[in-house]
Scaffold this motif. Structure first.
Motif, PDB file in Angstrom:
ATOM      1  N   GLY A  58       1.132  -1.042   0.121  1.00  0.00           N
ATOM      2  CA  GLY A  58      -0.080   0.263  -0.234  1.00  0.00           C
ATOM      3  C   GLY A  58       1.194   1.378   0.072  1.00  0.00           C
ATOM      4  N   ILE A  59       2.216   0.953   0.501  1.00  0.00           N
ATOM      5  CA  ILE A  59       2.341   2.600   0.908  1.00  0.00           C
ATOM      6  C   ILE A  59       3.251   2.671  -0.701  1.00  0.00           C
ATOM      7  CG2 ILE A  59       5.110   2.622   1.609  1.00  0.00           C
ATOM      8  CD1 ILE A  59       4.521   1.763   3.901  1.00  0.00           C
ATOM      9  N   ALA A  63       2.824   5.879  -2.973  1.00  0.00           N
ATOM     10  CA  ALA A  63       4.030   6.407  -3.259  1.00  0.00           C
ATOM     11  C   ALA A  63       3.953   7.369  -4.688  1.00  0.00           C
ATOM     12  CB  ALA A  63       5.286   6.544  -3.066  1.00  0.00           C
ATOM     13  N   LEU A  64       4.006   6.006  -5.626  1.00  0.00           N
ATOM     14  CA  LEU A  64       3.635   6.409  -6.638  1.00  0.00           C
ATOM     15  C   LEU A  64       2.468   7.344  -7.926  1.00  0.00           C
ATOM     16  CD1 LEU A  64       4.630   3.309  -8.763  1.00  0.00           C
ATOM     17  CD2 LEU A  64       5.978   5.051  -7.350  1.00  0.00           C
ATOM     18  N   LEU A  65       1.130   6.828  -6.558  1.00  0.00           N
ATOM     19  CA  LEU A  65       0.202   7.776  -6.960  1.00  0.00           C
ATOM     20  C   LEU A  65       0.000   8.945  -6.883  1.00  0.00           C
ATOM     21  CD1 LEU A  65      -2.818   5.705  -6.616  1.00  0.00           C
ATOM     22  CD2 LEU A  65      -2.194   6.257  -8.612  1.00  0.00           C
ATOM     23  N   VAL A  66       0.823   9.512  -5.574  1.00  0.00           N
ATOM     24  CA  VAL A  66       0.718  10.830  -4.728  1.00  0.00           C
ATOM     25  C   VAL A  66       2.079  11.847  -5.193  1.00  0.00           C
ATOM     26  CG1 VAL A  66       0.757  12.595  -3.040  1.00  0.00           C
ATOM     27  CG2 VAL A  66      -0.520  10.165  -2.622  1.00  0.00           C
ATOM     28  N   LEU A  67       2.734  11.016  -5.287  1.00  0.00           N
ATOM     29  CA  LEU A  67       4.340  11.271  -5.447  1.00  0.00           C
ATOM     30  C   LEU A  67       4.514  11.263  -6.881  1.00  0.00           C
ATOM     31  CD1 LEU A  67       6.978  10.379  -3.048  1.00  0.00           C
ATOM     32  CD2 LEU A  67       5.473  12.683  -2.460  1.00  0.00           C
ATOM     33  N   GLY A  68       4.422  10.351  -7.993  1.00  0.00           N
ATOM     34  CA  GLY A  68       4.518  10.071  -9.343  1.00  0.00           C
ATOM     35  C   GLY A  68       5.456   8.989  -9.545  1.00  0.00           C
ATOM     36  N   ILE A  75      11.059   2.821  -4.138  1.00  0.00           N
ATOM     37  CA  ILE A  75      10.613   1.389  -4.067  1.00  0.00           C
ATOM     38  C   ILE A  75      11.149   0.042  -3.879  1.00  0.00           C
ATOM     39  CG2 ILE A  75       8.837  -0.561  -4.695  1.00  0.00           C
ATOM     40  CD1 ILE A  75       6.897   2.469  -5.314  1.00  0.00           C
ATOM     41  N   ALA A  76      12.394   0.096  -5.463  1.00  0.00           N
ATOM     42  CA  ALA A  76      13.305  -0.964  -5.644  1.00  0.00           C
ATOM     43  C   ALA A  76      14.373  -0.526  -4.010  1.00  0.00           C
ATOM     44  CB  ALA A  76      13.600  -0.430  -6.813  1.00  0.00           C
ATOM     45  N   LEU A  77      15.204   0.265  -4.018  1.00  0.00           N
ATOM     46  CA  LEU A  77      15.607   0.472  -3.566  1.00  0.00           C
ATOM     47  C   LEU A  77      15.037  -0.191  -1.622  1.00  0.00           C
ATOM     48  CD1 LEU A  77      18.534   0.456  -1.820  1.00  0.00           C
ATOM     49  CD2 LEU A  77      18.123   3.473  -1.404  1.00  0.00           C
ATOM     50  N   GLY A  78      13.965   0.619  -1.080  1.00  0.00           N
ATOM     51  CA  GLY A  78      13.570  -0.675  -0.157  1.00  0.00           C
ATOM     52  C   GLY A  78      13.335  -1.813   0.437  1.00  0.00           C
ATOM     53  N   ALA A 104       4.123  -1.936  -7.889  1.00  0.00           N
ATOM     54  CA  ALA A 104       3.120  -0.696  -7.855  1.00  0.00           C
ATOM     55  C   ALA A 104       2.722   0.302  -8.563  1.00  0.00           C
ATOM     56  CB  ALA A 104       4.497  -0.181  -6.412  1.00  0.00           C
ATOM     57  N   VAL A 105       4.552   0.092 -10.098  1.00  0.00           N
ATOM     58  CA  VAL A 105       4.402   0.500 -11.283  1.00  0.00           C
ATOM     59  C   VAL A 105       3.649  -0.078 -11.922  1.00  0.00           C
ATOM     60  CG1 VAL A 105       5.159   1.248 -13.656  1.00  0.00           C
ATOM     61  CG2 VAL A 105       6.664   1.001 -11.330  1.00  0.00           C
TER      62      VAL A 105
END
Length: 829
Positions: A58-59, A63-68, A75-78, A104-105
């Motif tokens: 969900g995070i 993140a992709l919807l809000v930040l872009g 996401i990949a790094l985390g 996520a993408v």
């Protein structure tokens, strides 16, 4: 090296700042993802990297919807760091990170393509989140992640069980965590702005308490075997009804968190099975709770939006109706509806008929009573034709109001018929066009006045051409005769002078009219005697009176009559009236100039035995360009502006003027009333008199500055003929050089010179040593008061209007030559 331009430096600095913010966003996203992943691994039972509780999904989606989408590296790094630190080979951790990132993408791309609003306030948005993200995109991560683990362990038999748990955990992250972050990131203020904070606090607290009671069996209530877990639904419904998606997502998150903790610790209605099975059942139950809550919240949001739209539409309808009412009132317009069968008439415009609200009877007879009696038959006939013949109803008629006033109405209507063509209703409008008709009549009269003014303007231009050609013809003939050396040169020269003076008078009259019509004329009032004014006016008119053989009789009061007036202008008024009387009276006629004291006024009367005035001309005799005789012979001459000047000048003095005549060939009479000063006032000013000509007693050095060669040459010859030494300059700069060499006594300068104008020349001459006493005379074709004032301010002593009066100029030079003490006094001519 040259420094960069400011704009490029600013753009580079902005780019560096933006790049730094992007890097910081990636690191923050990776950190949050890493922390959430470690929390999810706490509930991993079948494998270290597989859990049914996985909030990072969900995070990542939020993140992709809000930040872009550009923040996917976070996401990949985390994901990579979370799995790499969980005892997995780096390539396995990398594969899992790729699956989590693609999940996520793909989810963000699907929601974007479906036009999802992150506020989730529409059913389509929630359905897209459930189907596109929670059900569809999570397959990507589950498939890649389970395959990476099975490949690393070499145990493909557990692929489907791993895939199922992975899929459930990721789906719950999209259903519980993602909506919370999405909704609160877009509108965190709505909950407290529209609802009371105490209710919100009570809802969240009660949700936590009920969840603890239901899922934490150690509280000892003893209701473990009852389906108390369904008690969370009323809380979700409460949240959806009262707070929309903001409340729904918070309650779902609180209930899910407490329930997961309780179930993982072996408590609650799902605890009897193994820990893994209990969490699976709980997550499936929470999927129903969260999905139902989101759908209910979206439905309520749509209902609220629809109600808001209906309220807005209703408000807009009310505003529209009020605007229509105001428009009908402002336009004095009414709408009517006549039921032909019942005879009932509904009317929305009572005020335009002069009736109070509700004062209309609502019948055809009531309407006919409002129509003027003389118009009723015509109105009834128009209605009959509309009903019987199918023609439109379009008529204007007079309306008789209850107060007795008569108004003009314009009515239009249309007949509605049934299937057989019988009239059912008649709809239409009526408008009070009284004011419009009045304005149209006024506009028509104004257009007629404009046309008349245009006609008089054309007549004036024709008269002007005639009056200008009249003196030009003898002037040209005199010049030709003088050039041919014909005997009698003095007579021809006098004739030329007389015609030039006539031209100057024409131009002066035109300038006076222009000043008066623009309000630019100023009076120099002072106490004067009426007798002096009359004497001067008679003196000016005497040549024309004598030339036509008239008998002029003057009769004034025996006691002095004092006026506060501009002597020059009142002499102009009286001389104009006397001149008109002389021109429009046949030879050997009679003219009377009389005055009579009437209280605090004096009435001056100019009467003649001339051609008289037709009655139609009397109301507009003082209008511009109006003349009594418009025949082709133009015997009297003139431009038709003299009486306009008389009228304007008399009114400027606080008086009035009137024209009288019994008709053509009955003579005419002009009466002027002027206010009188109280008797006994001293210091009366003398009326203007002609300045006596003083012969030149000495030779002057004169600098003549004129850019027009013929004007300069002729005036120089005239000055030399008077015995003066003359030097001519054609521009300002050469005039300065000539003045330094000549040291003139007098400078005669045109104002409109090329390069340096006459005003600047005067200022520079006054700054030269020894030129403080030199007499400067401005020669100008501009004769307005402001032009004369400007000349004096620039340093000129006198201002003469072209062509200059040679007598005035000769007297001025004679005064300088004689050393007169008054030569320095400034004057305007």
């Amino acid at each position: 090296m040259d420094p960069l331009p400011p704009s490029i430096a600013h753009d580079r600095a902005s780019a560096h700042v933006e790049h730094g913010a992007w890097i910081a966003g990636i690191l923050v996203t990776a950190s949050i993802y890493f922390a959430a992943a470690k929390l999810g691994f706490v509930f991993a039972i079948v494998a270290k990297q597989v859990t049914v509780v996985w909030p990072p999904t969900g995070i990542a989606l939020a993140a992709l919807l809000v930040l872009g989408p550009r923040y996917w590296p976070g996401i990949a790094l985390g994901a990579f760091l979370a799995n790499a630190t969980a005892d997995e080979p780096l390539w396995t951790a990398g594969g899992i990170a790729v699956g989590n990132t693609l999940e996520a993408v793909v989810g963000a791309w699907l929601l974007h393509r479906l036009g999802v609003r992150t506020t989730l306030d529409r059913l389509r948005d929630v359905l897209a989140l459930i189907l596109g993200a929670a059900l569809a995109s999570t397959m990507v991560s589950a498939t890649i992640g389970a395959a990476s683990l099975c490949h690393a362990a070499g145990a493909w038999t557990s692929f489907w069980s791993l895939w199922r748990d992975w899929y459930i955990g990721d789906g719950m992250g999209d259903l519980v965590v993602a909506p919370l972050l999405l909704v609160w990131s877009r509108a965190p203020h709505l909950a407290l702005a529209r609802r009371r904070p105490p209710e919100a606090a009570a809802l969240v607290g009660l949700a936590a308490l009920v969840t603890l009671i239901v899922f934490a069996g150690r509280l000892g209530i003893g209701l473990r075997d009852y389906p108390l877990h369904y008690t969370v639904f009323p809380l979700v419904i409460w949240a959806a009804l009262r707070f929309g998606q903001i409340g729904t997502t918070v309650v779902s998150f609180v209930v899910s968190g407490v329930a997961i903790w309780s179930t993982a610790n072996g408590l609650g209605p799902f605890a009897p099975a193994t820990a893994h099975e209990s969490l699976v059942m709980l997550q499936l139950f929470m999927a129903v709770v969260a999905g139902s809550g989101l759908l209910l919240g979206a439905a309520i949001a749509e209902r609220d939006a629809a109600e808001a739209r209906r309220a807005a539409d209703y408000g807009a309808l009310q505003v529209s109706e009020e605007r229509l009412r105001l428009a009908l009132e402002a336009g004095r317009l009414g709408v009517w509806d006549w039921n032909v069968g019942t005879g009932q008439v509904r009317w929305s415009g009572n005020p335009i008929h002069g009736l109070p609200q509700g004062g209309f009877a609502g019948t055809v007879e009531g309407f006919q009573a409002l129509v003027h009696p003389d118009e009723r038959a015509r109105v009834n006939e128009a209605i009959r034709r509309a009903l019987d013949e199918g023609s439109g109803y379009d008529i204007e008629f007079r309306n008789l109001r209850p107060d007795g006033s008569v108004h003009t109405m314009a009515a239009k209507g249309k007949v509605l018929r049934d299937a057989e063509g019988r009239p059912l209703r008649m709809l239409g409008t009526a408008m009070d066009v009284t004011e419009r008709r009045r304005l149209e009549d006024e506009l028509r009269r104004h257009a007629e006045r404009l046309a008349d003014a245009d006609r008089r303007k054309d007549e004036f231009l024709a008269m002007l051409a005639h009056e200008l050609r009249n003196p030009l013809a003898p002037l040209r003939t005199s010049l030709e005769l003088l050039g041919a050396g014909v005997a009698g040169g003095e007579r021809f020269l006098e004739m030329a002078k007389r015609q030039v003076r006539h031209l100057v008078r024409l131009v002066d009259d035109l300038l006076d009219v222009a000043r008066i019509t623009r309000g630019k004329i100023a009076l120099r009032k002072e106490p004067v005697l009426l007798a002096d004014l009359a004497a001067r006016a008679v003196e000016l008119a005497r040549p024309l009176v004598d030339a036509r053989g008239h008998a002029l009789t003057v009769s004034l009061p025996s006691e002095p009559v004092r006026l506060e007036a501009d002597a020059v202008r009142l002499v102009q008024v009286l001389a104009n009236l006397l001149g008109n009387a002389a021109k429009y009276t046949p030879p050997r006629g009679s003219i009377w100039l009389t005055a009579e004291r009437l209280g605090d006024e004096v009435m001056v009367r100019v009467r003649d035995t001339g051609v008289g005035l037709p009655p139609a001309l009397l109301p507009r005799i003082f209008d511009l360009f109006v003349q009594g005789d418009a025949s082709l012979d133009r015997t009297p001459g003139g431009l038709g502006i003299g009486l306009t000047l008389v009228h304007a000048l008399v009114e400027l003095h606080g008086g009035r003027v009137e024209a009288r005549s019994a008709g053509l060939e009955q003579g005419s009479e002009f009466l002027v009333w002027l206010p009188v000063l109280p008797s006994g006032l001293p210091a009366l000013a003398a009326a203007p008199e002609a300045t006596p000509t003083v012969a030149a007693d000495g030779r002057l050095k004169i600098l003549l500055v004129e850019d027009h060669q013929d004007t300069a040459e002729s005036l120089a010859v005239m000055l030399e003929g008077w015995g003066h030494e003359v030097q001519v300059a054609f521009d300002g700069l050469s005039a300065l050089r000539a003045a330094a060499a000549l040291a003139p006594d007098v400078v005669l300068s045109d104002v409109g010179l090329p390069g340096m104008d006459g005003y600047e020349l005067a200022r520079q001459l006054r700054q030269q040593p020894g030129f403080g006493r030199v007499l400067l005379v401005a020669l100008s074709g501009y004769g307005r008061e402001e032009d004369k004032r400007r000349a004096l301010e620039a340093g000129f002593d006198h201002h003469l209007v072209k062509p200059p009066d040679m007598d005035v100029l000769q007297d001025l030079l004679a005064a300088v030559a004689a050393g007169s003490a008054e030569q320095g006094a400034r004057a305007l001519h």
